[in-house]
Design a protein around this motif. Structure first.
Motif, PDB file in Angstrom:
ATOM      1  N   ASN A   3      -4.923  -9.016 -18.301  1.00 50.75           N
ATOM      2  CA  ASN A   3      -5.595  -9.188 -17.018  1.00 50.75           C
ATOM      3  C   ASN A   3      -5.634 -10.648 -16.593  1.00 50.75           C
ATOM      4  O   ASN A   3      -6.650 -11.140 -16.126  1.00 50.75           O
ATOM      5  N   GLY A   4      -4.541 -11.333 -16.791  1.00 53.37           N
ATOM      6  CA  GLY A   4      -4.476 -12.740 -16.402  1.00 53.37           C
ATOM      7  C   GLY A   4      -4.657 -12.911 -14.907  1.00 53.37           C
ATOM      8  O   GLY A   4      -4.573 -11.958 -14.145  1.00 53.37           O
ATOM      9  N   ILE A   5      -4.920 -14.109 -14.492  1.00 51.32           N
ATOM     10  CA  ILE A   5      -5.078 -14.415 -13.070  1.00 51.32           C
ATOM     11  C   ILE A   5      -3.782 -14.013 -12.348  1.00 51.32           C
ATOM     12  O   ILE A   5      -2.680 -14.261 -12.826  1.00 51.32           O
ATOM     13  N   GLY A   6      -3.941 -13.399 -11.194  1.00 43.63           N
ATOM     14  CA  GLY A   6      -2.766 -13.035 -10.401  1.00 43.63           C
ATOM     15  C   GLY A   6      -2.158 -11.723 -10.838  1.00 43.63           C
ATOM     16  O   GLY A   6      -1.251 -11.218 -10.200  1.00 43.63           O
ATOM     17  N   TRP A   7      -2.659 -11.112 -11.932  1.00 39.85           N
ATOM     18  CA  TRP A   7      -2.112  -9.824 -12.341  1.00 39.85           C
ATOM     19  C   TRP A   7      -2.800  -8.744 -11.537  1.00 39.85           C
ATOM     20  O   TRP A   7      -4.010  -8.612 -11.555  1.00 39.85           O
ATOM     21  N   ALA A   8      -2.023  -7.968 -10.827  1.00 42.84           N
ATOM     22  CA  ALA A   8      -2.666  -7.015  -9.922  1.00 42.84           C
ATOM     23  C   ALA A   8      -2.346  -5.577 -10.276  1.00 42.84           C
ATOM     24  O   ALA A   8      -2.534  -4.686  -9.487  1.00 42.84           O
ATOM     25  N   GLY A   9      -1.846  -5.341 -11.488  1.00 38.56           N
ATOM     26  CA  GLY A   9      -1.610  -3.957 -11.875  1.00 38.56           C
ATOM     27  C   GLY A   9      -0.202  -3.499 -11.572  1.00 38.56           C
ATOM     28  O   GLY A   9       0.673  -4.287 -11.207  1.00 38.56           O
ATOM     29  N   THR A  10       0.000  -2.211 -11.697  1.00 40.16           N
ATOM     30  CA  THR A  10       1.334  -1.642 -11.558  1.00 40.16           C
ATOM     31  C   THR A  10       1.731  -1.543 -10.090  1.00 40.16           C
ATOM     32  O   THR A  10       0.874  -1.598  -9.208  1.00 40.16           O
ATOM     33  N   GLN A  14      -0.705  -0.897  -6.562  1.00 40.62           N
ATOM     34  CA  GLN A  14      -0.689  -1.706  -5.341  1.00 40.62           C
ATOM     35  C   GLN A  14      -0.324  -0.883  -4.111  1.00 40.62           C
ATOM     36  O   GLN A  14      -0.890  -1.077  -3.044  1.00 40.62           O
ATOM     37  N   ILE A  15       0.615   0.040  -4.274  1.00 40.93           N
ATOM     38  CA  ILE A  15       0.972   0.925  -3.158  1.00 40.93           C
ATOM     39  C   ILE A  15      -0.225   1.822  -2.825  1.00 40.93           C
ATOM     40  O   ILE A  15      -0.543   2.061  -1.656  1.00 40.93           O
ATOM     41  N   ARG A  16      -0.922   2.290  -3.868  1.00 38.66           N
ATOM     42  CA  ARG A  16      -2.094   3.145  -3.658  1.00 38.66           C
ATOM     43  C   ARG A  16      -3.176   2.383  -2.899  1.00 38.66           C
ATOM     44  O   ARG A  16      -3.773   2.907  -1.956  1.00 38.66           O
ATOM     45  N   GLU A  17      -3.398   1.141  -3.291  1.00 41.08           N
ATOM     46  CA  GLU A  17      -4.423   0.319  -2.639  1.00 41.08           C
ATOM     47  C   GLU A  17      -4.108   0.144  -1.150  1.00 41.08           C
ATOM     48  O   GLU A  17      -4.972   0.308  -0.287  1.00 41.08           O
ATOM     49  N   THR A  18      -2.844  -0.166  -0.850  1.00 37.66           N
ATOM     50  CA  THR A  18      -2.423  -0.339   0.545  1.00 37.66           C
ATOM     51  C   THR A  18      -2.549   0.972   1.318  1.00 37.66           C
ATOM     52  O   THR A  18      -3.071   0.999   2.433  1.00 37.66           O
ATOM     53  N   THR A  19      -2.075   2.065   0.708  1.00 40.19           N
ATOM     54  CA  THR A  19      -2.135   3.387   1.362  1.00 40.19           C
ATOM     55  C   THR A  19      -3.579   3.790   1.633  1.00 40.19           C
ATOM     56  O   THR A  19      -3.900   4.274   2.727  1.00 40.19           O
ATOM     57  N   ASP A  20      -4.459   3.563   0.660  1.00 37.70           N
ATOM     58  CA  ASP A  20      -5.872   3.908   0.839  1.00 37.70           C
ATOM     59  C   ASP A  20      -6.479   3.143   2.007  1.00 37.70           C
ATOM     60  O   ASP A  20      -7.231   3.699   2.809  1.00 37.70           O
ATOM     61  N   LYS A  21      -6.125   1.850   2.096  1.00 37.92           N
ATOM     62  CA  LYS A  21      -6.650   1.029   3.197  1.00 37.92           C
ATOM     63  C   LYS A  21      -6.175   1.585   4.543  1.00 37.92           C
ATOM     64  O   LYS A  21      -6.937   1.660   5.502  1.00 37.92           O
ATOM     65  N   ILE A  22      -4.890   1.960   4.595  1.00 37.48           N
ATOM     66  CA  ILE A  22      -4.326   2.479   5.852  1.00 37.48           C
ATOM     67  C   ILE A  22      -4.972   3.824   6.211  1.00 37.48           C
ATOM     68  O   ILE A  22      -5.371   4.043   7.358  1.00 37.48           O
ATOM     69  N   LEU A  23      -5.090   4.714   5.231  1.00 38.76           N
ATOM     70  CA  LEU A  23      -5.682   6.033   5.492  1.00 38.76           C
ATOM     71  C   LEU A  23      -7.133   5.905   5.941  1.00 38.76           C
ATOM     72  O   LEU A  23      -7.601   6.674   6.781  1.00 38.76           O
ATOM     73  N   LYS A  24      -7.816   4.918   5.384  1.00 37.83           N
ATOM     74  CA  LYS A  24      -9.214   4.686   5.774  1.00 37.83           C
ATOM     75  C   LYS A  24      -9.276   4.294   7.259  1.00 37.83           C
ATOM     76  O   LYS A  24     -10.154   4.741   7.989  1.00 37.83           O
ATOM     77  N   ILE A  25      -8.329   3.472   7.681  1.00 37.66           N
ATOM     78  CA  ILE A  25      -8.287   3.045   9.087  1.00 37.66           C
ATOM     79  C   ILE A  25      -7.947   4.231   9.996  1.00 37.66           C
ATOM     80  O   ILE A  25      -8.612   4.462  10.997  1.00 37.66           O
ATOM     81  N   VAL A  26      -6.884   4.989   9.646  1.00 36.43           N
ATOM     82  CA  VAL A  26      -6.463   6.076  10.546  1.00 36.43           C
ATOM     83  C   VAL A  26      -7.452   7.240  10.570  1.00 36.43           C
ATOM     84  O   VAL A  26      -7.461   8.016  11.520  1.00 36.43           O
ATOM     85  N   SER A  27      -8.293   7.344   9.537  1.00 38.29           N
ATOM     86  CA  SER A  27      -9.241   8.458   9.551  1.00 38.29           C
ATOM     87  C   SER A  27     -10.657   8.027   9.940  1.00 38.29           C
ATOM     88  O   SER A  27     -11.590   8.821   9.943  1.00 38.29           O
ATOM     89  N   ASP A  28     -10.810   6.742  10.305  1.00 36.41           N
ATOM     90  CA  ASP A  28     -12.123   6.238  10.707  1.00 36.41           C
ATOM     91  C   ASP A  28     -12.477   6.760  12.107  1.00 36.41           C
ATOM     92  O   ASP A  28     -11.790   6.441  13.078  1.00 36.41           O
ATOM     93  N   PRO A  29     -13.555   7.554  12.211  1.00 34.98           N
ATOM     94  CA  PRO A  29     -13.926   8.121  13.527  1.00 34.98           C
ATOM     95  C   PRO A  29     -14.167   7.036  14.576  1.00 34.98           C
ATOM     96  O   PRO A  29     -13.882   7.238  15.759  1.00 34.98           O
ATOM     97  N   ALA A  30     -14.668   5.873  14.133  1.00 36.30           N
ATOM     98  CA  ALA A  30     -14.962   4.780  15.070  1.00 36.30           C
ATOM     99  C   ALA A  30     -13.686   4.168  15.658  1.00 36.30           C
ATOM    100  O   ALA A  30     -13.738   3.462  16.656  1.00 36.30           O
ATOM    101  N   LEU A  31     -12.526   4.461  15.032  1.00 34.71           N
ATOM    102  CA  LEU A  31     -11.270   3.870  15.520  1.00 34.71           C
ATOM    103  C   LEU A  31     -10.348   4.920  16.137  1.00 34.71           C
ATOM    104  O   LEU A  31      -9.202   4.643  16.451  1.00 34.71           O
ATOM    105  N   LYS A  32     -10.859   6.121  16.314  1.00 32.22           N
ATOM    106  CA  LYS A  32     -10.023   7.209  16.862  1.00 32.22           C
ATOM    107  C   LYS A  32      -9.808   7.035  18.368  1.00 32.22           C
ATOM    108  O   LYS A  32     -10.578   6.359  19.032  1.00 32.22           O
ATOM    109  N   GLY A  33      -8.757   7.656  18.857  1.00 32.34           N
ATOM    110  CA  GLY A  33      -8.539   7.705  20.305  1.00 32.34           C
ATOM    111  C   GLY A  33      -7.806   6.504  20.880  1.00 32.34           C
ATOM    112  O   GLY A  33      -7.662   5.473  20.235  1.00 32.34           O
ATOM    113  N   GLU A  34      -7.354   6.697  22.119  1.00 33.62           N
ATOM    114  CA  GLU A  34      -6.563   5.685  22.819  1.00 33.62           C
ATOM    115  C   GLU A  34      -7.311   4.370  22.994  1.00 33.62           C
ATOM    116  O   GLU A  34      -6.726   3.307  22.915  1.00 33.62           O
ATOM    117  N   ALA A  35      -8.616   4.462  23.252  1.00 29.27           N
ATOM    118  CA  ALA A  35      -9.415   3.261  23.518  1.00 29.27           C
ATOM    119  C   ALA A  35      -9.346   2.278  22.351  1.00 29.27           C
ATOM    120  O   ALA A  35      -9.457   1.066  22.531  1.00 29.27           O
TER     121      ALA A  35
END
Length: 184
Positions: A3-10, A14-35
């Motif tokens: 777990n050295g500095i800068g080690w971020a896992g497999t 990292q892909i899971r972390e990015t995907t989770d962040k994106i899914l959180k954004i696209v499924s956020d009710p406060a960010l839905k819709g054209e507006a």
């Protein structure tokens, strides 16, 4: 690797972390819709920027034409191509809502790796996605995505090569600018 500095896992982590962040954004009710479309896209773009190596993607897409470019041309191409890829990717992910993402495994060879993902849509359709990643400074960055067996980079490489060979590099840049500015 510990777990050295800068080690971020497999790569998968990292892909899971990015995907989770994106899914959180696209499924956020406060960010839905054209507006909220612009805000939603801006947030997704920020997440994508952390994980995608635009320069590596650009180099691979232009292939043999990359070496002939000046530093200024390279910079301009990276910016334009980054916009284009982002839009392609955004168009794919924005429609997700409640789909399952299954991480099917990874293969690592030195500083290169592949992360296999399967997206299961609400209609139970399975979409296989492969992320090709490259390690840099302890982080894994995406340099190509294959969706249903089609590599985005190979796809654009063929298109761009035929424009450059059939016409000119200038013509390609003109087309890219028009695409990026028109938003299509």
């Amino acid at each position: 690797a510990g777990n050295g500095i800068g080690w971020a896992g497999t790569p998968t982590d990292q892909i899971r972390e990015t995907t989770d962040k994106i899914l959180k954004i696209v499924s956020d009710p406060a960010l839905k819709g054209e507006a909220h479309a612009a805000d939603r896209r801006r947030r997704i773009r920020a997440v994508v920027d952390e994980r995608f190596d635009w320069e590596e993607m650009s180099r691979r897409t232009l292939a043999r034409h990359w070496r002939k470019r000046t530093p200024a041309e390279k910079k301009e191409f990276i910016r334009l191509f980054g916009h284009l890829l982002e839009r392609t990717y955004l168009d794919r992910v924005e429609g997700y809502s409640g789909e399952k993402v299954i991480y099917e495994g990874e293969a690592v060879d030195g500083d290169y790796g592949i992360v296999k993902v399967k997206i299961v849509t609400r209609k139970e359709t399975e979409i296989p996605v492969k992320y090709r990643v490259k390690r840099k400074d302890g982080q894994w960055y995406v340099y190509d995505i294959s969706i249903q067996g089609v590599s985005l980079i190979n796809n654009y490489r063929r298109q761009f090569n035929s424009i450059i060979v059939g016409s000119s590099y200038k013509k390609l840049i003109k087309k890219l600018k028009a695409k990026v500015e028109s938003g299509t």
